[in-house]
Design a protein around this motif. Structure first.
Motif, PDB file in Angstrom:
ATOM      1  N   LEU A 138       0.825  -1.212   0.000  1.00 37.61           N
ATOM      2  CA  LEU A 138       0.000   0.000   0.000  1.00 37.61           C
ATOM      3  C   LEU A 138       0.861   1.266   0.000  1.00 37.61           C
ATOM      4  CD1 LEU A 138      -2.687  -1.279   2.504  1.00 37.61           C
ATOM      5  CD2 LEU A 138      -3.071  -0.733   0.083  1.00 37.61           C
ATOM      6  N   SER A 139       2.045   1.180   0.607  1.00 37.22           N
ATOM      7  CA  SER A 139       2.945   2.338   0.658  1.00 37.22           C
ATOM      8  C   SER A 139       3.620   2.596  -0.679  1.00 37.22           C
ATOM      9  CB  SER A 139       4.039   2.118   1.704  1.00 37.22           C
ATOM     10  OG  SER A 139       3.484   2.017   2.990  1.00 37.22           O
ATOM     11  N   PHE A 140       4.091   1.529  -1.309  1.00 34.67           N
ATOM     12  CA  PHE A 140       4.926   1.670  -2.499  1.00 34.67           C
ATOM     13  C   PHE A 140       4.215   1.265  -3.788  1.00 34.67           C
ATOM     14  CE2 PHE A 140       7.786   0.704   1.134  1.00 34.67           C
ATOM     15  CZ  PHE A 140       8.355   1.965   1.239  1.00 34.67           C
ATOM     16  N   GLU A 141       2.955   0.863  -3.657  1.00 40.40           N
ATOM     17  CA  GLU A 141       2.103   0.550  -4.798  1.00 40.40           C
ATOM     18  C   GLU A 141       2.754  -0.409  -5.792  1.00 40.40           C
ATOM     19  OE1 GLU A 141       0.733   4.238  -6.467  1.00 40.40           O
ATOM     20  OE2 GLU A 141      -0.052   4.924  -4.536  1.00 40.40           O
ATOM     21  N   PHE A 142       3.006  -1.624  -5.316  1.00 43.23           N
ATOM     22  CA  PHE A 142       3.520  -2.663  -6.203  1.00 43.23           C
ATOM     23  C   PHE A 142       2.610  -3.884  -6.100  1.00 43.23           C
ATOM     24  CE2 PHE A 142       5.747  -3.096  -2.147  1.00 43.23           C
ATOM     25  CZ  PHE A 142       5.569  -4.444  -1.847  1.00 43.23           C
ATOM     26  N   GLY A 143       2.648  -4.708  -7.128  1.00 39.06           N
ATOM     27  CA  GLY A 143       1.831  -5.916  -7.161  1.00 39.06           C
ATOM     28  C   GLY A 143       2.571  -7.093  -6.554  1.00 39.06           C
ATOM     29  N   LEU A 144       1.815  -8.032  -6.038  1.00 41.27           N
ATOM     30  CA  LEU A 144       2.424  -9.203  -5.404  1.00 41.27           C
ATOM     31  C   LEU A 144       2.094 -10.508  -6.112  1.00 41.27           C
ATOM     32  CD1 LEU A 144       1.804  -8.244  -1.689  1.00 41.27           C
ATOM     33  CD2 LEU A 144       3.981  -8.272  -2.879  1.00 41.27           C
ATOM     34  N   GLY A 145       1.268 -10.439  -7.141  1.00 42.75           N
ATOM     35  CA  GLY A 145       0.906 -11.667  -7.848  1.00 42.75           C
ATOM     36  C   GLY A 145       0.259 -12.673  -6.910  1.00 42.75           C
ATOM     37  N   LEU A 146       0.751 -13.901  -6.944  1.00 46.12           N
ATOM     38  CA  LEU A 146       0.184 -14.977  -6.133  1.00 46.12           C
ATOM     39  C   LEU A 146       0.739 -15.018  -4.717  1.00 46.12           C
ATOM     40  CD1 LEU A 146       0.111 -17.834  -8.794  1.00 46.12           C
ATOM     41  CD2 LEU A 146      -1.780 -16.403  -8.004  1.00 46.12           C
ATOM     42  N   LEU A 147       1.725 -14.182  -4.410  1.00 45.77           N
ATOM     43  CA  LEU A 147       2.331 -14.205  -3.077  1.00 45.77           C
ATOM     44  C   LEU A 147       1.317 -13.845  -1.994  1.00 45.77           C
ATOM     45  CD1 LEU A 147       4.795 -14.481  -1.220  1.00 45.77           C
ATOM     46  CD2 LEU A 147       5.291 -12.076  -1.661  1.00 45.77           C
ATOM     47  N   LEU A 148       0.525 -12.829  -2.223  1.00 41.54           N
ATOM     48  CA  LEU A 148      -0.432 -12.389  -1.210  1.00 41.54           C
ATOM     49  C   LEU A 148      -1.490 -13.461  -0.910  1.00 41.54           C
ATOM     50  CD1 LEU A 148      -1.173 -10.143   0.745  1.00 41.54           C
ATOM     51  CD2 LEU A 148      -2.541  -9.122  -1.065  1.00 41.54           C
ATOM     52  N   PRO A 149      -2.161 -14.019  -1.909  1.00 37.49           N
ATOM     53  CA  PRO A 149      -3.130 -15.085  -1.598  1.00 37.49           C
ATOM     54  C   PRO A 149      -2.484 -16.285  -0.907  1.00 37.49           C
ATOM     55  CG  PRO A 149      -3.402 -14.350  -3.871  1.00 37.49           C
ATOM     56  CD  PRO A 149      -2.178 -13.671  -3.337  1.00 37.49           C
ATOM     57  N   ALA A 150      -1.257 -16.605  -1.290  1.00 38.46           N
ATOM     58  CA  ALA A 150      -0.562 -17.734  -0.652  1.00 38.46           C
ATOM     59  C   ALA A 150      -0.284 -17.428   0.819  1.00 38.46           C
ATOM     60  CB  ALA A 150       0.740 -18.032  -1.392  1.00 38.46           C
ATOM     61  N   LEU A 151       0.192 -16.214   1.116  1.00 36.57           N
ATOM     62  CA  LEU A 151       0.457 -15.834   2.514  1.00 36.57           C
ATOM     63  C   LEU A 151      -0.828 -15.798   3.338  1.00 36.57           C
ATOM     64  CD1 LEU A 151       3.147 -13.004   2.366  1.00 36.57           C
ATOM     65  CD2 LEU A 151       3.278 -15.144   3.653  1.00 36.57           C
ATOM     66  N   ILE A 152      -1.901 -15.341   2.739  1.00 34.58           N
ATOM     67  CA  ILE A 152      -3.193 -15.299   3.428  1.00 34.58           C
ATOM     68  C   ILE A 152      -3.639 -16.716   3.777  1.00 34.58           C
ATOM     69  CG2 ILE A 152      -5.664 -14.827   3.078  1.00 34.58           C
ATOM     70  CD1 ILE A 152      -4.722 -12.251   1.552  1.00 34.58           C
ATOM     71  N   THR A 153      -3.526 -17.634   2.824  1.00 30.48           N
ATOM     72  CA  THR A 153      -3.916 -19.024   3.059  1.00 30.48           C
ATOM     73  C   THR A 153      -3.046 -19.672   4.123  1.00 30.48           C
ATOM     74  OG1 THR A 153      -4.678 -19.216   0.775  1.00 30.48           O
ATOM     75  CG2 THR A 153      -4.229 -21.277   1.950  1.00 30.48           C
ATOM     76  N   VAL A 154      -1.745 -19.504   4.019  1.00 24.84           N
ATOM     77  CA  VAL A 154      -0.830 -20.084   5.014  1.00 24.84           C
ATOM     78  C   VAL A 154      -1.106 -19.496   6.393  1.00 24.84           C
ATOM     79  CG1 VAL A 154       1.605 -20.222   5.717  1.00 24.84           C
ATOM     80  CG2 VAL A 154       0.966 -20.678   3.349  1.00 24.84           C
ATOM     81  N   SER A 155      -1.342 -18.196   6.461  1.00 26.78           N
ATOM     82  CA  SER A 155      -1.638 -17.549   7.734  1.00 26.78           C
ATOM     83  C   SER A 155      -2.915 -18.116   8.346  1.00 26.78           C
ATOM     84  CB  SER A 155      -1.762 -16.035   7.538  1.00 26.78           C
ATOM     85  OG  SER A 155      -2.010 -15.400   8.764  1.00 26.78           O
ATOM     86  N   GLY A 156      -3.937 -18.313   7.536  1.00 32.11           N
ATOM     87  CA  GLY A 156      -5.190 -18.883   8.022  1.00 32.11           C
ATOM     88  C   GLY A 156      -5.002 -20.298   8.548  1.00 32.11           C
TER      89      GLY A 156
END
Length: 185
Positions: A138-156
């Motif tokens: 959100l600070s630097f406005e870059f995309g994360l591709g599949l990294l974000l959904p993967a981290l969300i799933t692992v965190s859950g």
């Protein structure tokens, strides 16, 4: 008061600043505050270990400061739509259940000492990385591709595994079984 305790109190004061920055859309300040809190956590731990400045107050304040920051950031990110609400609910519920279990066992005269489990340490690390990455994105406005959904799933998954592990340990404690003991059949 020890230096680590003063640093921890500074982290507690930093929480509303980070949350205010998030709510006002100052993502760079929110990310910077989150990073400062993380670095100061490492510094106060190092000072406490190196210079034997452990205290009973610090044993309570340090994890409280960590949880307050992490849960607050997760809640705000969830409310603002940057993290899924199901994950926020899992994270908050897990922490609330642990607190309630500790309070209940104390009220029942069978206090439990909460020892961080390995799954819990890994869970916390993943949650910190997830929060930091979302704030950085959100600070630097870059995309994360599949990294974000993967981290969300692992965190859950880790949050559920950690809650289950603590629940099993608490139930064993409340049933009177120590480590290595099993119920008679």
């Amino acid at each position: 008061m020890t230096i680590p305790n003063m640093i921890t109190i500074m982290r507690l004061v930093l929480v509303p600043c980070v949350i205010y920055a998030m709510i006002s859309g100052s993502w760079d300040w929110a990310f910077a505050g989150f990073v400062v809190a993380g670095v100061s956590d490492a510094v106060d731990g190092f000072i406490a270990r190196q210079f034997n400045q452990h205290s009973k107050l610090g044993a309570y304040l340090d994890p409280m400061a960590d949880k307050l920051l992490l849960v607050s950031v997760f809640v705000v990110l969830g409310i603002m739509g940057h993290l899924p609400l199901w994950l926020v609910i899992l994270v908050v519920s897990r922490d609330a259940l642990i607190v309630c279990a500790v309070l209940l066992s104390t009220v029942m005269g069978n206090p439990v000492v909460v020892k961080p489990l390995m799954v819990s340490k890994i869970n916390t690390a993943v949650q910190i990385v997830l929060a930091a990455i979302v704030l950085a994105q959100l600070s630097f406005e870059f995309g994360l591709g599949l990294l974000l959904p993967a981290l969300i799933t692992v965190s859950g998954l880790l949050t559920v595994a950690s809650a289950a592990a603590y629940l099993v340990a608490w139930l064993r404690h409340m049933s009177g079984y120590g480590e290595g003991e099993t119920p008679d059949r």
